[in-house]
Motif scaffolding. Structure first.
Motif, PDB file in Angstrom:
ATOM      1  N   ALA A 126      19.409  25.821  44.496  1.00  0.00           N
ATOM      2  CA  ALA A 126      19.618  26.778  43.404  1.00  0.00           C
ATOM      3  C   ALA A 126      20.942  27.521  43.523  1.00  0.00           C
ATOM      4  O   ALA A 126      21.390  28.152  42.566  1.00  0.00           O
ATOM      5  CB  ALA A 126      18.463  27.785  43.387  1.00  0.00           C
TER       6      ALA A 126
ATOM      7  N   THR B 114      23.255  26.436  37.946  1.00  0.00           N
ATOM      8  CA  THR B 114      21.903  26.362  38.522  1.00  0.00           C
ATOM      9  C   THR B 114      21.304  27.760  38.581  1.00  0.00           C
ATOM     10  O   THR B 114      22.039  28.751  38.517  1.00  0.00           O
ATOM     11  CB  THR B 114      21.939  25.771  39.951  1.00  0.00           C
ATOM     12  N   PHE B 115      19.999  27.812  38.729  1.00  0.00           N
ATOM     13  CA  PHE B 115      19.311  29.117  38.777  1.00  0.00           C
ATOM     14  C   PHE B 115      17.983  28.928  39.508  1.00  0.00           C
ATOM     15  O   PHE B 115      17.420  27.822  39.512  1.00  0.00           O
ATOM     16  CB  PHE B 115      19.068  29.646  37.353  1.00  0.00           C
TER      17      PHE B 115
ATOM     18  N   ARG C 127      11.401  33.313  36.184  1.00  0.00           N
ATOM     19  CA  ARG C 127      12.868  33.274  36.174  1.00  0.00           C
ATOM     20  C   ARG C 127      13.370  34.695  36.323  1.00  0.00           C
ATOM     21  O   ARG C 127      13.582  35.395  35.350  1.00  0.00           O
ATOM     22  CB  ARG C 127      13.367  32.635  34.896  1.00  0.00           C
TER      23      ARG C 127
ATOM     24  N   GLY D 205      15.706  35.680  39.038  1.00  0.00           N
ATOM     25  CA  GLY D 205      16.745  35.777  40.063  1.00  0.00           C
ATOM     26  C   GLY D 205      16.206  35.495  41.455  1.00  0.00           C
ATOM     27  O   GLY D 205      15.079  35.015  41.620  1.00  0.00           O
TER      28      GLY D 205
END
Ligand code: GLY
Length: 329
Positions: free
Chosen positions: A190, A202-203, A246, A248
């Protein structure tokens, strides 16, 4: 070649590169296999993850086919055992509408080569996917590290990349710059997309998991209902996952998320109904702004990337190694 990232993807690529006679070094920000590869349950189960033809689906099936040889070769090279078993998976429906949808999905899947058959589970309708399997990802990482150690591959833990140089010829760490004379591969899950402007963003997609200790043999196949799943390792540990957040890079384990997971999992395995988990954790799936992982050259540079495996990094590791080597050939 320098590999940035010591998860299952980076280590598998490092292993294949070393087998091909390349000199390899791995740079890992913290501890190898300490992020998504540590958190993952290890379901090798395209049956629950895909239902229509797509490049990602083709990749999942190709990687599933490679798994027996990948594990056999890794066990032989490392001398370490890996809990890998083709136990199949039972996808359970809790009502009529769910059962009808399971059958419709099975028809679509048959057209792309995913087999399943009608079954029951605790009186509920289910479909059994005989080709699905499970593996212990932490054992894979340990075996990869041992195989790499035996090959003389340098593993530099606590040395993460902060950024890849714009021309792709090296990278900066918090302790200074490193030139990659023999090539560079970004495989930092990620964190990958943030390392170079030319990379697909990406995350992290956070997931909660929990585990309990039971006698081995309580569950045969993986049990699942949508993205809720329960499975058992050979040593008896029962794992349940997961959810998607989602939010962080926040590692906090939320008690409410674990309680919700335990309740969903208990519908599949009633023994979980009145037992608090013995372990609870979160992990960051490597999300990517694309519908499949990035494997190939970073545009405009000599460097490569292999990342963005989202929900299926463990399953996709063998095929990623093969595709990277094909891209380098
Ligand atoms: N592949 C299972 C998950 O991502 O939760």
């Amino acid at each position: 070649m320098i590999v940035i990232g010591g998860g299952i993807i980076g280590l598998t690529c490092a292993w294949r590169l070393s087998q091909a006679g390349r000199e390899v070094e791995v740079y890992e920000a913290k501890k190898c296999g300490g992020e998504a590869s540590w958190a993952a349950a290890g379901m090798l189960a395209p049956g629950g993850e895909m239902e229509s033809r797509s490049p990602l689906g083709e990749m999942m099936l190709a990687s599933l086919r490679q798994y027996p040889k990948y594990i056999q070769e890794l066990q032989a090279e490392s001398g370490r055992a890996i809990d890998y078993r083709q136990v199949g998976a039972l996808e359970v429906a809790f009502d009529d509408a769910g059962a009808e949808e399971l059958d419709r999905k099975a028809t679509r899947q048959a057209g792309i080569g995913i087999l399943s058959e009608p079954a029951t589970h605790n009186g509920y309708y289910a479909r059994f996917y005989p080709e699905d399997a499970l593996v212990d990802p932490r054992e894979i990482v340990a075996a990869l590290l041992e195989a790499l150690r035996r090959r003389g591959v340098a593993i530099r833990e606590g040395s993460g990349a902060v950024s890849v140089w714009p021309d792709g010829s090296g990278f900066d760490t918090s302790k200074g710059g490193i030139r990659a004379e023999d090539g560079l591969l970004v495989a930092a899950g990620a964190w990958s997309g943030g390392l170079h402007a030319g990379l697909t963003p990406t995350f992290p997609v956070k997931g909660h998991l929990a585990s309990w200790t039971f006698a081995p043999g309580l569950i045969g196949p993986i049990l699942r209902n949508g993205h809720t799943y329960v499975m058992q390792r050979a040593n008896g540990t029962v794992l349940a996952g997961s959810n998607e957040e989602r939010a962080g890079f926040h590692r906090t384990v939320r008690k409410s998320a674990i309680e919700d997971l335990r309740k969903r999992a208990a519908r599949l395995l009633p023994a979980l109904a009145d037992r608090a988990p013995e372990a609870e954790w979160t992990g960051f799936r490597p999300g990517i702004e694309a519908d499949q992982p990035f494997i190939g050259r970073i545009p405009g540079t000599p460097a490569f990337g292999a990342f963005g495996h989202y929900r299926n990094g463990i399953l996709l590791a063998p095929e990623t190694g093969s595709r990277l080597m094909a891209a380098l050939a």
